[in-house]
Design a protein around this motif. Structure first.
Motif, PDB file in Angstrom:
ATOM      1  N   MET A 179       0.839  -1.196   0.000  1.00  0.00           N
ATOM      2  CA  MET A 179       0.000   0.000   0.000  1.00  0.00           C
ATOM      3  C   MET A 179       0.875   1.247   0.000  1.00  0.00           C
ATOM      4  N   SER A 180       0.473   2.237  -0.780  1.00  0.00           N
ATOM      5  CA  SER A 180       1.288   3.432  -0.928  1.00  0.00           C
ATOM      6  C   SER A 180       0.625   4.652  -0.303  1.00  0.00           C
ATOM      7  N   LEU A 181       1.413   5.391   0.492  1.00  0.00           N
ATOM      8  CA  LEU A 181       0.955   6.655   1.056  1.00  0.00           C
ATOM      9  C   LEU A 181       1.325   7.827   0.145  1.00  0.00           C
ATOM     10  N   SER A 182       1.808   7.536  -1.037  1.00  0.00           N
ATOM     11  CA  SER A 182       2.260   8.591  -1.927  1.00  0.00           C
ATOM     12  C   SER A 182       1.096   9.411  -2.478  1.00  0.00           C
ATOM     13  N   ILE A 183       1.264  10.734  -2.473  1.00  0.00           N
ATOM     14  CA  ILE A 183       0.348  11.631  -3.174  1.00  0.00           C
ATOM     15  C   ILE A 183       1.151  12.507  -4.145  1.00  0.00           C
ATOM     16  N   GLN A 184       2.342  12.016  -4.502  1.00  0.00           N
ATOM     17  CA  GLN A 184       3.222  12.717  -5.418  1.00  0.00           C
ATOM     18  C   GLN A 184       2.475  13.050  -6.709  1.00  0.00           C
ATOM     19  N   GLY A 185       2.479  14.320  -7.092  1.00  0.00           N
ATOM     20  CA  GLY A 185       1.853  14.735  -8.338  1.00  0.00           C
ATOM     21  C   GLY A 185       0.358  14.924  -8.275  1.00  0.00           C
ATOM     22  N   LYS A 186      -0.277  14.577  -7.162  1.00  0.00           N
ATOM     23  CA  LYS A 186      -1.712  14.786  -7.005  1.00  0.00           C
ATOM     24  C   LYS A 186      -2.000  16.259  -6.722  1.00  0.00           C
ATOM     25  N   THR A 187      -3.225  16.676  -7.004  1.00  0.00           N
ATOM     26  CA  THR A 187      -3.647  18.041  -6.706  1.00  0.00           C
ATOM     27  C   THR A 187      -4.661  18.010  -5.578  1.00  0.00           C
ATOM     28  N   GLY A 242     -10.953   9.917  -6.851  1.00  0.00           N
ATOM     29  CA  GLY A 242     -10.624  10.989  -5.926  1.00  0.00           C
ATOM     30  C   GLY A 242     -10.871  10.594  -4.489  1.00  0.00           C
ATOM     31  N   ALA A 243     -10.357  11.420  -3.573  1.00  0.00           N
ATOM     32  CA  ALA A 243     -10.516  11.180  -2.141  1.00  0.00           C
ATOM     33  C   ALA A 243     -10.893  12.487  -1.456  1.00  0.00           C
ATOM     34  N   ILE A 244     -11.873  12.416  -0.573  1.00  0.00           N
ATOM     35  CA  ILE A 244     -12.341  13.579   0.179  1.00  0.00           C
ATOM     36  C   ILE A 244     -12.249  13.252   1.655  1.00  0.00           C
ATOM     37  N   VAL A 245     -11.657  14.158   2.433  1.00  0.00           N
ATOM     38  CA  VAL A 245     -11.482  13.956   3.872  1.00  0.00           C
ATOM     39  C   VAL A 245     -12.072  15.151   4.608  1.00  0.00           C
ATOM     40  N   VAL A 282      -4.847  11.861   7.973  1.00  0.00           N
ATOM     41  CA  VAL A 282      -5.435  12.497   6.799  1.00  0.00           C
ATOM     42  C   VAL A 282      -4.739  12.013   5.533  1.00  0.00           C
ATOM     43  N   LEU A 283      -3.411  11.928   5.587  1.00  0.00           N
ATOM     44  CA  LEU A 283      -2.640  11.442   4.436  1.00  0.00           C
ATOM     45  C   LEU A 283      -3.056  10.026   4.063  1.00  0.00           C
ATOM     46  N   TYR A 284      -3.207   9.165   5.050  1.00  0.00           N
ATOM     47  CA  TYR A 284      -3.643   7.785   4.792  1.00  0.00           C
ATOM     48  C   TYR A 284      -4.976   7.758   4.049  1.00  0.00           C
ATOM     49  N   GLU A 337      -3.746   6.186  -1.774  1.00  0.00           N
ATOM     50  CA  GLU A 337      -4.177   4.865  -2.238  1.00  0.00           C
ATOM     51  C   GLU A 337      -4.034   3.790  -1.162  1.00  0.00           C
ATOM     52  N   ALA A 338      -3.351   4.112  -0.071  1.00  0.00           N
ATOM     53  CA  ALA A 338      -3.225   3.145   1.026  1.00  0.00           C
ATOM     54  C   ALA A 338      -4.591   2.796   1.607  1.00  0.00           C
TER      55      ALA A 338
END
Length: 268
Positions: free
Chosen positions: A1-9, A144-147, A235-237, A241-242
């Motif tokens: 599982m990846s915690l990456s949000i690299q390049g996301k807006t 997308g993801a909404i928190v 929040v990052l989690y 995609e994790a």
């Protein structure tokens, strides 16, 4: 599982200070393009002063988040700057005491408008954009993801903060409802419910009430007040995609306070 949000807006509301600012800064550090949004123009300007105005990863937007035009303009500004939106964090909030026996409902309506309706409206308008993006590129997986940032007051109301408690209880139900509505579109909606966190508002309360700190610590099994940064990884989690199979959940980050039978203390 990846915690990456690299390049996301990402759009982060309430990013002028406190929890919203901590989230926005962390997202920038993680390589995301971030729109810092806040109602308080002065606080936003101070937050943005940490970044070079030519930084292609960071933009700022000031507007009244409770107004429809402001939400539309915020999305437009984000698309103009970054072309898309992948993550929304609704962290803007209004903290105000309200008398449960007061028949004047103006304060209650204001709290509902700013703490629940503003985030719901932002969720709706951003979700429509996420759906459009996903339809244009169906191979991208998650759309997308909404928190939504909530508070322990939604679970354990304090009488003198009744309007605030009601607004966040409604916000949490809206989180679950929108999660169901948006799941077929591959958009996840979750919340983070915080308790003993050193927010901007709590700092003000501690200055006005010297004995409040000891009451909060006593009511928190882990025996301390968390820093705003300690919510950020949760929040990052939920934004990454994790948590790709997690939706409609409210994750509590409160040092165990919600597990205690002790009488609730008035905190923000």
């Amino acid at each position: 599982m990846s915690l990456s949000i690299q390049g996301k807006t990402a759009i982060v509301t309430g990013a002028g200070r406190g929890i919203g600012l901590a989230v926005a800064r962390h997202f920038v550090e993680r390589g995301a393009h971030v729109m810092f949004a806040d109602t308080d123009e002065a606080a936003l300007a101070e937050a943005m002063s940490d970044y070079d105005e030519r930084d292609p990863h960071v933009r700022g937007f000031s507007g009244r988040m409770s107004e429809k035009l402001a939400t539309a303009n915020l999305l437009s500004a984000t698309l103009d700057a970054f072309d898309r939106v992948d993550i929304l964090v609704n962290a803007h909030r209004l903290v105000k005491a309200s008398d449960p026996l007061d028949t004047d409902l103006d304060v209650l309506e204001q709290l509902l408008r700013q703490n629940m309706m503003a985030g719901l409206r932002m969720t709706q308008i951003v979700a429509k954009r996420m759906i459009k993006q996903a339809e244009a590129d169906p191979e991208t997986g998650a759309a997308g993801a909404i928190v939504n940032i909530s508070t322990l007051a939604a679970l354990h109301p304090v009488p003198t903060m009744l309007g605030y408690s009601i607004a966040y209880a409604a916000q949490e139900q809206a989180t679950r409802g929108m999660a169901l509505a948006l799941a077929p579109h591959r958009i996840r909606v979750n919340g983070v419910r915080f308790g003993s966190v050193m927010s901007h508002e709590l700092k003000d309360s501690l200055r006005d009430k010297p004995d409040l700190r000891s009451k909060i610590v006593a009511a928190t099994p882990m025996g301390r007040i968390a820093a705003a940064d300690e919510l950020v990884d949760t929040v990052l989690y939920l934004a990454s995609e994790a948590s790709r199979f997690v939706t409609g959940q409210i994750v509590t980050v409160d040092g165990g306070r919600s597990l205690s039978d002790r009488v609730a203390v008035q905190t923000v």
